[in-house]
Design a protein around this motif. Sequence first.
Motif, short mmCIF file in Angstrom:
data_model
loop_
_atom_site.label_atom_id
_atom_site.label_comp_id
_atom_site.label_asym_id
_atom_site.label_seq_id
_atom_site.Cartn_x
_atom_site.Cartn_y
_atom_site.Cartn_z
N VAL A 146 0.84 -1.20 0.00
CA VAL A 146 0.00 0.00 0.00
C VAL A 146 0.88 1.25 0.00
CG1 VAL A 146 -1.68 1.34 1.33
CG2 VAL A 146 -1.96 -1.14 1.11
N ARG A 147 1.89 1.25 0.85
CA ARG A 147 2.78 2.42 0.93
C ARG A 147 3.52 2.62 -0.40
NH1 ARG A 147 3.51 0.21 6.18
NH2 ARG A 147 5.38 -0.94 5.50
N GLN A 148 4.02 1.52 -0.98
CA GLN A 148 4.75 1.63 -2.24
C GLN A 148 3.85 2.09 -3.37
OE1 GLN A 148 6.83 -2.00 -3.10
NE2 GLN A 148 7.69 -2.15 -1.04
N ALA A 149 2.61 1.57 -3.39
CA ALA A 149 1.68 1.95 -4.46
C ALA A 149 1.36 3.43 -4.40
CB ALA A 149 0.39 1.13 -4.35
N ARG A 150 1.27 3.97 -3.18
CA ARG A 150 0.98 5.39 -3.04
C ARG A 150 2.18 6.26 -3.44
NH1 ARG A 150 -2.82 6.83 2.15
NH2 ARG A 150 -4.77 6.35 1.08
N SER B 134 4.85 5.32 -5.49
CA SER B 134 5.32 5.16 -6.88
C SER B 134 4.20 5.06 -7.90
CB SER B 134 6.18 3.89 -6.97
OG SER B 134 5.40 2.74 -6.66
N ASN B 135 2.96 5.10 -7.44
CA ASN B 135 1.80 4.98 -8.33
C ASN B 135 1.85 3.69 -9.15
OD1 ASN B 135 -0.67 5.97 -9.23
ND2 ASN B 135 0.24 6.89 -11.06
N ARG B 136 2.35 2.60 -8.53
CA ARG B 136 2.44 1.31 -9.22
C ARG B 136 1.64 0.26 -8.47
NH1 ARG B 136 4.79 -1.50 -13.07
NH2 ARG B 136 5.53 -3.61 -12.74
N LYS B 137 0.87 -0.50 -9.23
CA LYS B 137 0.04 -1.54 -8.63
C LYS B 137 0.90 -2.74 -8.21
CE LYS B 137 -3.78 -2.61 -10.89
NZ LYS B 137 -5.04 -2.25 -10.21
N GLN B 138 0.41 -3.45 -7.20
CA GLN B 138 1.07 -4.68 -6.78
C GLN B 138 0.02 -5.67 -6.32
OE1 GLN B 138 4.37 -4.26 -4.14
NE2 GLN B 138 4.48 -6.42 -3.65
N VAL B 139 0.11 -6.91 -6.80
CA VAL B 139 -0.80 -7.99 -6.41
C VAL B 139 -0.15 -8.78 -5.28
CG1 VAL B 139 -2.00 -10.07 -7.18
CG2 VAL B 139 -1.74 -8.13 -8.74
N VAL B 140 -0.94 -9.10 -4.25
CA VAL B 140 -0.45 -9.93 -3.15
C VAL B 140 -1.35 -11.16 -3.04
CG1 VAL B 140 0.04 -10.07 -0.68
CG2 VAL B 140 0.41 -7.92 -1.90
N VAL C 14 -3.85 -2.15 -4.82
CA VAL C 14 -3.28 -3.35 -4.21
C VAL C 14 -4.40 -4.39 -4.07
CG1 VAL C 14 -2.05 -4.34 -2.25
CG2 VAL C 14 -1.57 -1.99 -2.96
N PRO C 15 -4.59 -5.26 -5.05
CA PRO C 15 -5.54 -6.35 -4.90
C PRO C 15 -4.89 -7.49 -4.10
CG PRO C 15 -4.86 -6.10 -7.21
CD PRO C 15 -3.99 -5.22 -6.39
N GLY D 76 0.90 -7.33 -16.60
CA GLY D 76 2.15 -6.64 -16.35
C GLY D 76 2.31 -6.15 -14.92
N LEU D 77 1.74 -6.87 -13.97
CA LEU D 77 1.76 -6.43 -12.57
C LEU D 77 2.72 -7.27 -11.74
CD1 LEU D 77 -2.11 -6.01 -12.00
CD2 LEU D 77 -0.44 -4.29 -12.77
N ASP D 78 3.37 -6.63 -10.78
CA ASP D 78 4.19 -7.35 -9.81
C ASP D 78 3.28 -8.19 -8.92
OD1 ASP D 78 6.44 -6.10 -10.79
OD2 ASP D 78 6.38 -4.48 -9.31
N CYS D 79 3.77 -9.36 -8.52
CA CYS D 79 2.95 -10.27 -7.71
C CYS D 79 3.82 -10.90 -6.62
CB CYS D 79 2.33 -11.35 -8.58
SG CYS D 79 1.22 -12.46 -7.71
N THR D 80 3.36 -10.81 -5.37
CA THR D 80 4.06 -11.38 -4.23
C THR D 80 3.20 -12.47 -3.62
OG1 THR D 80 5.12 -9.26 -3.76
CG2 THR D 80 5.09 -10.89 -1.98
N VAL D 81 3.79 -13.62 -3.29
CA VAL D 81 3.06 -14.74 -2.68
C VAL D 81 3.57 -14.97 -1.26
CG1 VAL D 81 2.44 -17.18 -2.85
CG2 VAL D 81 2.74 -15.83 -4.94
N VAL D 82 2.64 -15.06 -0.31
CA VAL D 82 2.98 -15.40 1.08
C VAL D 82 2.29 -16.72 1.42
CG1 VAL D 82 2.89 -14.69 3.49
CG2 VAL D 82 3.14 -12.96 1.69
N GLU D 83 3.05 -17.71 1.83
CA GLU D 83 2.49 -19.02 2.21
C GLU D 83 2.27 -19.06 3.72
OE1 GLU D 83 1.60 -21.45 0.26
OE2 GLU D 83 2.58 -21.01 -1.67
#
Length: 620
Positions: A251-255, A257-263, A373-374, A403-410
């Motif tokens: 959320v902080r990064q998206a605000r 850098s104006n870049r979306k990120q999927v978690v 941030v979805p 074209g979105l960055d995606c982070t996975v947490v197990e």
Amino acid sequence: MLFRESAASLANRTHLEGRLAELLSENFLHRHRHRPHPSEVRSWERSIPALTNALVEAGLGEVEMLLEYALPLTSKRADVILAGVHPSTGEPSYVVVELKQWSEAYPEEGDPLLCRIDAYPDPVLNPIEQVRGYCDYLISFNGALEEIPDSVAGVAYLHNATDFGVAGLRTVTEDDRGRMFTGDQRGAFLGYLRSRLAAKPGAEAADALLQGKVRPSRQLMTVAAEEVRNRQQFVLLDEQRLAYETVMSAVRQARRSNRKQVVIVAGGPGSGKSVIALSLLGDLYRRGVPALHATGSQSFTKTMRKVAGARKPEVQRLFRYFNSFMESEPNDLDVLVCDEAHRLRKTSANRYTKATLRTGRPQVAELMDAARVPVFLLDQHQVVRPGEMGTVEQIQAAAAELGLDCTVVELDSQFRCGGSDAYLRWVVDFLGIEGNAPSEWEPDGKVKLLTADSPQELEDFLAARKSQGYSARMSAGYCWKWTTKVTSNMHALPTDVVIGHWARPWNLFGDRALLGAPPAPLWATDPAGFGQIGCVYTAQGFEYDWSGVIMGPDLVWRTDRWVIERTASKDPSFTKATPDEDVDRLIRNTYKVLLTRGMIGTIVYSTDPETREKLRSLIS
């Protein structure tokens, strides 16, 4: 919105050209790709001129009229919103108008919020309550109104009705956001309009409303923060905290850098996915970050609404369904928390979807577009219905395509089934979900596992636990037809699940309690749910102390392997087009869901003798 113009201009257009309904129909076709229903056209022809003439007669010709205004994040439309200047304060002023052609209407017996009209077979919402709901909703989700909630008023104008013909509707309390005028109160209606709108241009007020950001209001988020965060103190551990911090960092990064990120947050039953979701919502609201919660489960969404918004109905609006975002503007929200994301569908369209929205666009893409941030929380072994597609790999692929960055947490830990990782592994092996063979259950002191030789023995055992103060439920594979038409005239619920001389009803179908049974979405959480048999769709996402599971003839043990009998399944979501391998996987996943609901223990019964023998050999 279909059209916008001042009242005076619209009156001239109506009188001189006589083609307002034709113009609105053209705009409707252009916007929705299909023609409006004839009844809607008749309403435009008769009701809008009645309101327009009233405004002109009241000297309010410069007030802006927004026709068929679409409420944000919903398919609902307000007939007209009047935009202008308040005569006392000089501030923007808005009147939401619900137009009705009714000449007579009377309240539904025992429920004044509903009313009956002779032309309609079923009761409809009282128009006073209808327009009040539109006002409350608009204030909650249009950013232009956040600082000026008192600028919005609502009125139902029944221009064909006499006060006598609809007098019964006034049993509903009237206030600034919900009041009613009839045709023989025309003078009072003109006075009311003058009390809310000045004889000045309303174009600037209309611009402000139309340019308002679609987002939950800060007031609504403040209320939600108190309800969600303070109602229950959540403690996040290890990977749960990691997931939480990952989202907050995104959320902080998206605000910045104006870049979306999927978690993506992936974990098994009871790993704390919904605790993470509520913790995120509570803290996001407290910080003033626009966010919504969405699921694909009616039972889960309605329960979340009840748990988190029981004391504040406005908080319930923050809990949505996956198909609520088909018309959303990109990045309207900062965060969209998609809980139970294993229930994502290929598309949001269903039989009720408007033709213009049947684009075939993937549902996951709609959800990703809606927020900066979805967040997707899922257990991919809980996909139980054809058309569901929520796996980590599928969501990662969708993010890559956009074209979105995606982070996975197990999430490795889990808190259901007594916190027993051994039991969850036993269930997965027992059902052969990952290709392993069933093994003997070795008690670990965390969770209890038992078998029953009859459904009556299973029920008696659970009833005894319930009498000791524990919560308990019985569920079964979808191997019996479900009676969906249940009425209050019946003496008792139909007994759908019949095994020999033992027979019990499925959980009640629909959204209303009947005959002492709770509605389907609340079966797992309402104590009155004991005695009915839950199916996977009402059990999924919930937990109770003791779980009784009836394995039907759709999954049976034969010599050395499981055999799927697809003809034994009565699940209407399985069609001839559903491949055998999909049916096999979904039935196994169904029993995984049912077998992992119990916090303290589970007791299992199979309708098949050979399968019962196999259960006895595995469970001492």
